[in-house]
Write a protein that holds these residues in place. Structure first.
Motif, PDB file in Angstrom:
ATOM      1  N   ARG A 524       0.833  -1.208   0.000  1.00  0.00           N
ATOM      2  CA  ARG A 524       0.000   0.000   0.000  1.00  0.00           C
ATOM      3  C   ARG A 524       0.866   1.255   0.000  1.00  0.00           C
ATOM      4  N   GLU A 525       1.946   1.258   0.793  1.00  0.00           N
ATOM      5  CA  GLU A 525       2.805   2.435   0.874  1.00  0.00           C
ATOM      6  C   GLU A 525       3.622   2.621  -0.401  1.00  0.00           C
ATOM      7  N   VAL A 526       4.178   1.537  -0.913  1.00  0.00           N
ATOM      8  CA  VAL A 526       5.057   1.653  -2.085  1.00  0.00           C
ATOM      9  C   VAL A 526       4.252   2.007  -3.328  1.00  0.00           C
ATOM     10  N   CYS A 527       3.102   1.348  -3.492  1.00  0.00           N
ATOM     11  CA  CYS A 527       2.308   1.618  -4.698  1.00  0.00           C
ATOM     12  C   CYS A 527       1.757   3.036  -4.706  1.00  0.00           C
ATOM     13  N   ALA A 528       1.579   3.628  -3.536  1.00  0.00           N
ATOM     14  CA  ALA A 528       1.102   5.012  -3.466  1.00  0.00           C
ATOM     15  C   ALA A 528       2.124   5.995  -4.031  1.00  0.00           C
ATOM     16  N   LEU A 529       3.380   5.567  -4.144  1.00  0.00           N
ATOM     17  CA  LEU A 529       4.424   6.436  -4.697  1.00  0.00           C
ATOM     18  C   LEU A 529       4.410   6.456  -6.219  1.00  0.00           C
ATOM     19  N   LEU A 530       3.737   5.476  -6.839  1.00  0.00           N
ATOM     20  CA  LEU A 530       3.715   5.408  -8.296  1.00  0.00           C
ATOM     21  C   LEU A 530       2.784   6.468  -8.874  1.00  0.00           C
ATOM     22  N   THR A 531       3.190   7.076  -9.963  1.00  0.00           N
ATOM     23  CA  THR A 531       2.350   8.059 -10.655  1.00  0.00           C
ATOM     24  C   THR A 531       2.022   7.540 -12.044  1.00  0.00           C
ATOM     25  N   VAL A 544       2.443  -0.134 -14.241  1.00  0.00           N
ATOM     26  CA  VAL A 544       1.961   0.884 -13.306  1.00  0.00           C
ATOM     27  C   VAL A 544       0.453   0.759 -13.125  1.00  0.00           C
ATOM     28  N   ARG A 545      -0.277   0.514 -14.222  1.00  0.00           N
ATOM     29  CA  ARG A 545      -1.728   0.370 -14.121  1.00  0.00           C
ATOM     30  C   ARG A 545      -2.096  -0.803 -13.203  1.00  0.00           C
ATOM     31  N   LEU A 546      -1.426  -1.921 -13.389  1.00  0.00           N
ATOM     32  CA  LEU A 546      -1.719  -3.096 -12.569  1.00  0.00           C
ATOM     33  C   LEU A 546      -1.609  -2.771 -11.082  1.00  0.00           C
ATOM     34  N   LEU A 547      -0.546  -2.082 -10.707  1.00  0.00           N
ATOM     35  CA  LEU A 547      -0.307  -1.840  -9.286  1.00  0.00           C
ATOM     36  C   LEU A 547      -1.126  -0.681  -8.733  1.00  0.00           C
ATOM     37  N   HIS A 618      12.286   9.610  -1.253  1.00  0.00           N
ATOM     38  CA  HIS A 618      11.111  10.406  -1.623  1.00  0.00           C
ATOM     39  C   HIS A 618      11.200  11.823  -1.055  1.00  0.00           C
ATOM     40  N   ALA A 619      11.707  11.930   0.168  1.00  0.00           N
ATOM     41  CA  ALA A 619      11.848  13.249   0.788  1.00  0.00           C
ATOM     42  C   ALA A 619      12.976  14.047   0.138  1.00  0.00           C
ATOM     43  N   ARG A 620      14.037  13.359  -0.290  1.00  0.00           N
ATOM     44  CA  ARG A 620      15.218  14.057  -0.802  1.00  0.00           C
ATOM     45  C   ARG A 620      15.056  14.445  -2.269  1.00  0.00           C
ATOM     46  N   ASP A 621      14.548  13.509  -3.090  1.00  0.00           N
ATOM     47  CA  ASP A 621      14.475  13.771  -4.531  1.00  0.00           C
ATOM     48  C   ASP A 621      13.357  12.920  -5.128  1.00  0.00           C
ATOM     49  N   GLN A 626      11.060   8.535  -8.753  1.00  0.00           N
ATOM     50  CA  GLN A 626      10.132   8.063  -9.772  1.00  0.00           C
ATOM     51  C   GLN A 626      10.865   7.325 -10.887  1.00  0.00           C
ATOM     52  N   ALA A 627      12.024   7.822 -11.242  1.00  0.00           N
ATOM     53  CA  ALA A 627      12.812   7.153 -12.281  1.00  0.00           C
ATOM     54  C   ALA A 627      13.251   5.771 -11.821  1.00  0.00           C
ATOM     55  N   VAL A 628      13.672   5.666 -10.554  1.00  0.00           N
ATOM     56  CA  VAL A 628      14.085   4.365 -10.008  1.00  0.00           C
ATOM     57  C   VAL A 628      12.899   3.410  -9.969  1.00  0.00           C
ATOM     58  N   LEU A 629      11.749   3.900  -9.490  1.00  0.00           N
ATOM     59  CA  LEU A 629      10.560   3.059  -9.416  1.00  0.00           C
ATOM     60  C   LEU A 629      10.161   2.553 -10.793  1.00  0.00           C
TER      61      LEU A 629
END
Length: 776
Positions: A524-531, A544-547, A618-621, A626-629
């Motif tokens: 739940r926490e990790v997938c919330a970071l996806l855009t 991304v759609r799946l998650l 996420h806090a730093r950059d 997003q690129a890493v994810l």
């Protein structure tokens, strides 16, 4: 084994009984034992446990006493020697007095019952389970001391962390150690003065691993002790107006189940629930007045001591500025097909010597709280069989020492409570995170009193729960003492708290659903970071759609669950760790440091460091994150296309994540072809991070740990209580109860935990009578 129909028509003679005993076996395979005294109820419990689990009992005893070579031959002598090093060798009287006033009597009668069934197999060989025929031997008689002397079956493991920490610090430094293992509270690691970290290589733990691991000629690294969940809910928070207690201990997946349900009824107590087959009494269940459950409270109960050896005599070690001679005893190990093997067992003032490095003139010994009196795992549960309320129960668990446990209870008066209990060493001048020199400067100063550990009674929120998380109260509520710095991830605890804290009334069905809850907090926490921003890569968009459309539940039928777990514990974790290490160690060390820090989650998942790294990034950059994810997610997506096929609609988590029940002989006999040695594989819901835990070996995808036993107790309306125990109650492959509960377990179903005489009569599958023969 004779069938239940045959048993139903017979009165069985059991030498050693004082009076007749009636045993009713219900439709789920639970034996309800009615006796006229505690002495006879424990005798009958031993007899019935042996009838259902004889090989499991014999194997438990042989592993613990160091008698495997007598069956499997000379390749196991080293393993037997290791087991004997860790037998309790202290004051037997003090040991018995530590558990319960009648502990010695209970164990003596329980063992007499086991031996009575063994005697029956000697008169009728068909009663022997097929394992004995396969290995060509007969079970041995038990002594009461066998139960209390065997300690290596317990749940311990701090020694592994001490050595791993020493190696990481020596090779890579403290920042890499911070990455390897999350500590709570987050204290800095201090190397004890005089400790040479270079001495701590993998050979140091070889003997310890042989002693505490499965039967094998190859020592396997000890896995993290398995976790558990429990909770008790006050009457004001339930739909019935009665408390609810739930408990699901997580242990290694095996065949037969570690847990064994039984009902013990005599004039002094009437208790039903589960324990380990080799122990009298019940550890999790209820007695008609109080319901009780437990989870592991991961106390640090071990230390590794490092000694300087005399340059000319390796039996002398430096202690308190003098040379002290190790205490040695020689024992004879019987060996199948070979002469008896003579082995030497050495001890220092601290405990058993597990390794001697002759080249470095160093020796290593273990001090373990579990080698103290009163530390036979779970035996202290005998103290609470007669508890009449929560206060009685809390008084009884003050005797509890091993393993470290979170006890929860709920009584018929409506009281609920939690008590953490364990034997906690007092380390006055170090923190227990690393080995220490054995020269006398680092000594335990006794143990914390039981009431120094925290407890809660009837909290205002209306519930108590534990899931192996760091659950020590804040300093305003409790005078904190050092207990441990290594806890389980709080994912399960967080999810349990979410469900128990909502405004709706709790029911047994909702508690059962929570025990089988497969929502992943990390997902739940990790997938919330996806855009969901369109890209030029259709694989990225689809991944991304799946998650982002997923409900974060680790269902065996979910394609998104398969993708998330492959990504989170694969590509994403490796990338996060690697990025951290590139800024921490020299480039030539990165690969080795990565191998040393990536978690081995075979028995207990720990996403704590991953989540900390993600939050920091996420806090730093956030743009860089997003690129890493995106990069790691599409790599995982494409890997699954290669593994499971191009059409992701056919992917399921259950194709990657399965349960197999394996008999312990599967890995030690030449021909494990008997169908009863392996049951499965079966697709399995859950992950290491869900309340319905299903930890797994990433190399095979097979589940390694989880809750094969679960219970939910309706306190006061006892017959409404429910339980499950997979794969079945029996350990005899010829018995229908060997695997009859697997389907229910896989579908998250339960059976009724019948308690009243009327309910038992209505569900009886067979009834037989034990009558006295010759006295023992």
């Amino acid at each position: 084994m004779t069938s239940d129909t045959t048993l139903e028509s017979e009165n069985l003679v059991a030498d050693g009984l004082f009076a007749p005993v009636t045993v009713t076996v219900d439709e789920s395979g639970i034996s309800h034992i009615d006796a006229q005294s505690p002495e006879d109820v424990f005798f009958a419990q031993g007899y019935i446990a042996a009838r259902d689990r004889l090989f499991q009992l014999d194997w438990w005893r042989r592993k613990g006493l160091g008698l495997i070579s007598e069956v499997l031959g000379p390749h196991y002598v080293e393993r037997d020697r290791a087991a004997r090093l860790f037998l309790y060798r202290g004051d037997q009287v003090a040991d018995w007095q530590s558990y319960a006033p009648d502990a010695q009597s209970a164990v003596r009668r329980f063992v007499a019952g086991i031996n009575a069934f063994i005697a029956a197999t000697e008169a009728e060989a068909s009663l022997l389970p097929p394992e004995f025929t396969k290995l060509g031997y007969a079970p041995s008689r038990w002594a009461p001391e066998d139960v209390s002397r065997i300690r290596s079956h317990g749940l311990f493991g701090n020694l592994e962390q001490e050595v791993a920490r020493a190696q990481t610090l020596h090779k890579f430094g403290p920042q890499v150690e911070d990455l390897r293992r999350h500590r709570e509270p987050a204290i800095a690691v201090t190397v004890p003065e005089g400790l040479d970290l270079s001495l701590l290589d993998d050979e140091v733990l070889r003997v310890y691993r042989l002693a505490t691991g499965p039967v094998s000629t190859t020592p396997l690294p000890a896995q993290e002790p398995d976790g558990s969940n429990n909770w008790a809910i006050a009457a004001t928070r339930t739909a019935t107006g009665r408390p609810i207690l739930a408990s699901d201990p997580h242990r290694a997946i095996g065949l037969p189940s570690l847990r064994y349900l039984v009902h013990l009824r005599c004039p002094e107590f009437d208790v039903i629930g589960a324990g380990e087959p080799a122990l009298p009494g019940v550890s999790l269940g209820h007695n008609g007045h109080v319901a009780f459950g437990l989870t592991i409270f991961p106390v640090d109960q071990e230390d590794l001591y490092v000694y300087e050896l005399h340059p000319d005599d390796p039996s002398l070690y430096r202690y308190l500025d003098e040379w002290r001679r190790m205490e040695s005893v020689t024992e004879s190990i019987p060996v199948a097909g070979a002469p008896d093997a003579e082995v030497t067992l050495a001890h220092t003032v601290h405990g058993p010597v597990i390794h001697v490095d002759h080249g470095q003139k160093a020796a290593f010994a273990v001090r373990a709280a579990w080698l103290e009196p009163g530390m036979a795992p779970y035996l202290a549960s005998l103290a609470y069989l007669r508890a009449r309320n929560g206060s009685d129960f809390a008084d009884a668990v003050a005797r509890w020492r091993a393993p470290g446990v979170n006890h929860v209870y709920a009584d018929i008066d409506g009281s609920i409570g939690w008590s953490a209990r364990a034997l906690v060493p007092v380390r006055p001048n170090w923190d227990g995170l690393l080995p220490v020199p054995g020269d006398g400067r680092f000594e335990w100063d006794g143990f914390q009193p039981a009431d120094a550990l925290p407890s809660v009674v009837d909290p205002p929120r209306g519930w108590v729960a534990s899931a192996n998380e760091m659950n020590l109260p804040g300093t305003d509520e409790w005078d904190s003492i050092p207990v441990s710095y290594e806890w389980y991830a709080n994912c399960r605890a967080q999810r349990i708290a979410e469900v128990l804290s909502d405004d709706s009334k709790m029911t047994l069905a909702r508690s059962a659903a929570l025990q089988n809850d497969y929502l992943s907090i990390p997902a739940r926490e990790v997938c919330a970071l996806l855009t969901r921003t369109p890209s030029e890569d259709p694989d990225t968009d689809e991944a991304v759609r799946l998650l982002t459309e997923w409900d974060h539940r680790m269902s065996a039928t979910s394609s998104a669950a398969a993708l998330f777990e492959t990504w989170f514990r694969g590509e994403l974790r490796t990338e996060l760790y690697d990025r951290f290490l590139q800024n921490t160690v020299d480039a030539v060390q990165t690969a080795d440091a990565l191998a040393a820090t990536l978690p081995d989650e075979t028995m207990a998942g720990d996403p704590a460091v991953d989540l900390l790294l993600l939050r920091h990034e996420h806090a730093r950059d956030p743009e860089r994150l997003q690129a890493v994810l995106g990069r790691t997610l599409v790599n995982a997506f494409r890997r699954l296309k290669e593994t499971l096929g191009e059409d992701h609609s056919t992917w399921t988590w259950g194709r990657l994540h399965r349960t197999v029940f394996r008999h312990p002989l599967h890995s030690v006999v030449d021909d494990p072809s008997d169908p009863w040695m392996t049951l499965g594989p079966y697709p399995k819901h859950g992950s290491p991070d869900t309340v319905g835990v299903a930890s797994y070996d990433p190399r095979t995808g097979f589940q390694t740990a989880g809750a094969t036993f679960r219970m939910v107790i309706d306190v006061g309306n006892w017959d409404a209580s429910i339980a499950i125990n997979a794969p079945g109650q029996s350990g005899d492959p010829r018995d229908g109860a060997y695997q009859d509960l697997i389907d229910d377990w896989l579908t998250d179903a339960y059976f009724p935990l019948h308690y009243s005489a009327h309910a038992i009569e209505q569900c009886a599958r067979s009834t037989f009578h034990l009558r006295p023969g010759s006295p023992t």
